[in-house]
Design an enzyme around this catalytic site. Structure first.
Site, PDB file in Angstrom:
ATOM      1  CE1 TYR A 176      66.479  86.359  13.350  1.00  0.00           C
ATOM      2  CE2 TYR A 176      65.169  85.334  15.073  1.00  0.00           C
ATOM      3  CZ  TYR A 176      65.271  86.179  13.978  1.00  0.00           C
ATOM      4  OH  TYR A 176      64.152  86.836  13.525  1.00  0.00           O
ATOM      5  CE  LYS A 234      65.498  83.614  11.842  1.00  0.00           C
ATOM      6  NZ  LYS A 234      65.270  84.706  10.926  1.00  0.00           N
TER       7      LYS A 234
HETATM    8  C1  LIG Z   1      62.230  91.716  10.770  1.00  0.00           C
HETATM    9  C2  LIG Z   1      61.504  90.492  10.301  1.00  0.00           C
HETATM   10  O1  LIG Z   1      60.463  90.180  10.801  1.00  0.00           O
HETATM   11  N1  LIG Z   1      62.081  89.809   9.327  1.00  0.00           N
HETATM   12  C3  LIG Z   1      61.500  88.598   8.793  1.00  0.00           C
HETATM   13  C4  LIG Z   1      61.415  88.654   7.281  1.00  0.00           C
HETATM   14  O2  LIG Z   1      60.859  87.468   6.801  1.00  0.00           O
HETATM   15  C5  LIG Z   1      60.539  89.842   6.839  1.00  0.00           C
HETATM   16  O3  LIG Z   1      59.255  89.706   7.371  1.00  0.00           O
HETATM   17  C6  LIG Z   1      60.455  89.900   5.336  1.00  0.00           C
HETATM   18  O4  LIG Z   1      61.727  89.969   4.779  1.00  0.00           O
HETATM   19  C7  LIG Z   1      59.620  91.108   4.869  1.00  0.00           C
HETATM   20  O5  LIG Z   1      60.309  92.297   5.136  1.00  0.00           O
HETATM   21  C8  LIG Z   1      62.342  87.401   9.206  1.00  0.00           C
HETATM   22  O6  LIG Z   1      63.702  87.652   9.019  1.00  0.00           O
HETATM   23  C9  LIG Z   1      62.054  87.126  10.672  1.00  0.00           C
HETATM   24  C10 LIG Z   1      62.216  85.724  11.008  1.00  0.00           C
HETATM   25  O7  LIG Z   1      62.811  84.961  10.293  1.00  0.00           O
HETATM   26  C11 LIG Z   1      61.602  85.259  12.247  1.00  0.00           C
HETATM   27  O8  LIG Z   1      60.416  85.400  12.388  1.00  0.00           O
HETATM   28  O9  LIG Z   1      62.293  84.761  13.095  1.00  0.00           O
END
Ligand SMILES: CC(=O)N[C@@H]([C@@H](O)[C@H](O)[C@H](O)CO)[C@@H](O)CC(=O)C(=O)O
Length: 320
Positions: free
Chosen positions: A143, A173
C-alpha cells in the site's frame, strides 16, 4: 505457491469503520453495509482497516474484530476481502497478518512504517517480507501512500525484483498522483500478473489508460455505481463517455476537497447517501460539520448523484 484466487480487479471500496456516538465500533451495521455495497453500488471487493477505515486509530483487538466481521458478513456476497495489516510494530503487523489468514481473508496489504521510517528500498522490503511471511498463503499487496507515510521510496523501485524477496507479492495499491511512477510500475512488470490498484479516485481514468487493473478508494462506497459506469465505458473504448463520467465525479470531489475533505467527511457523505449511520470519526479526527454535510448534499443532488427519494433517515445523523 499456488493462489487459487482470481486476480483482484475492478472497484474495491476502502471501507469505513462505523462507530457509535460514543466512539465504539458499531459492528451491528456491517451486514447492512455489505448488502449496500453489493446491491446499490455494484462493488464486490473491499479493503478493510485502511486509511478510510481509520485502521491506524484502532487497537489491535479492534482491528481483528473488524476484519472478522467483514469476512463473516461478506461470505458468499463479496468477491474479495483484503485486510490492511500495516502497523508501526512488526510484531503487531505479523499478528494481524496471521489473523487475516486464520479468518479466511483473501489478501493482506501493508503500508510503510511511518514513525521510525525505512530509508532504503531494501529496508522497506525486509519489513514487508517479514509481515508477508506471517501469512504465507495469502496474496500480499504493498500500500503506497507516500503523502501520509512520508516514505517516498518510489513504487517502481520497490517492485523491481520484489517477488524474489516476497513470493506472495500480488500487487500494488497506489495512492499517489505520480503517474510516471505508476506507469513505470505497469510497464516494467508486464510479464507479471500483478494487480495495479489505483487509489486517487478523481484521477482513475488516467490511471486506467496507464494500465491500472482496478482501484481502491473511499468514494466507491457511495459513487461505486457511477465509477463502474466509467469503467464499462472505458472497457468499450468509449473514451468520450468515460471522460464525461470522470469529469462528473471530479466535479463532486473538487467541490468537497475545497471545503476540506478526509475520512470524517467520507463518513458523513456515506451516512447521507446510504442511510447507514457511520457515526463520528475517532480522535484526532473531528466530526464533519453540519455545514459541510448540507453543502455536500446539495452538490450530490445537483449532479444527480442523489435524489430526494434516495435520502434515508440516517442523513440527519451525519451532521453535528
Ligand atoms: C488519502 C486518501 O484517503 N485517499 C483515498 C482516496 O479514495 C481519496 O479519498 C479520494 O481519491 C478522494 O480524494 C484512498 O486512496 C485511501 C484508501 O484507499 C484507504 O482508505 O485505504
Amino acid at each position: 505457491m499456488a493462489f487459487p484466487k482470481k486476480k483482484l480487479q475492478g472497484l474495491v471500496a476502502a471501507t469505513i469503520t462505523p462507530m457509535t456516538e460514543n466512539g465504539e465500533i458499531n459492528f451491528s451495521v456491517i451486514g447492512q453495509y455489505v448488502d449496500y455495497l453489493v446491491k446499490e453500488q455494484g462493488v464486490k471487493n473491499i479493503f478493510v482497516n485502511g486509511t478510510t477505515g481509520e485502521g491506524l486509530s484502532l487497537s489491535i483487538s479492534e482491528r481483528r474484530q473488524v476484519a472478522e466481521e467483514w469476512v463473516t458478513k461478506g461470505k458468499d456476497k463479496l468477491d474479495q476481502v483484503v485486510i490492511h495489516v500495516g502497523a508501526l510494530s512488526l510484531k503487531e503487523s505479523q499478528e494481524l497478518a496471521q489473523h487475516a489468514a486464520e479468518i479466511g481473508a483473501d489478501g493482506i496489504a501493508v503500508i510503510a512504517p511511518f514513525f521510525l521510517k525505512p530509508w532504503t528500498k531494501d529496508i522497506l522490503i525486509n519489513f514487508l517480507k517479514e509481515v508477508a511471511a506471517a501469512a504465507p498463503a495469502l496474496p500480499f499487496y504493498y500500500y503506497h501512500i507516500p503523502a501520509l507515510t512520508g516514505v517516498k521510496i518510489r513504487a517502481e523501485e520497490l517492485l523491481d525484483g520484489i517477488q524474489d524477496k516476497i513470493p506472495t507479492f500480488q500487487g500494488l495499491k497506489f495512492s499517489d498522483t505520480d503517474l510516471l511512477d505508476f506507469g513505470q510500475c505497469v510497464d516494467q512488470n508486464r510479464q507479471q500478473q500483478f494487480a495495479f490498484l489505483f487509489g486517487v479516485d478523481e484521477q482513475l481514468l488516467s490511471a486506467l489508460v496507464m494500465g491500472a487493473t482496478g482501484a481502491v478508494g473511499s468514494t466507491y462506497n457511495y459513487l461505486g455505481k457511477k465509477t463502474n459506469q466509467m469503467l464499462e465505458a472505458f472497457e468499450r473504448k468509449d473514451l468520450s463517455l468515460a471522460l464525461n463520467y470522470q469529469f462528473c465525479i471530479q466535479r463532486f470531489i473538487n467541490f468537497v476537497v475545497k471545503l476540506g475533505f478526509g475520512v470524517s467527511q467520507t463518513k458523513a457523505i456515506m451516512t447521507l447517501v446510504s442511510g447507514i449511520p457511520m457515526g463520528p470519526p475517532r480522535l484526532p479526527l473531528q466530526k464533519a460539520s453540519r455545514e459541510f454535510t448540507d453543502s455536500a448534499e446539495a452538490k450530490l443532488k445537483s449532479l444527480d448523484f442523489l435524489s430526494f427519494t434516495d435520502l434515508k433517515d440516517g442523513s440527519l445523523e451525519a451532521s453535528s
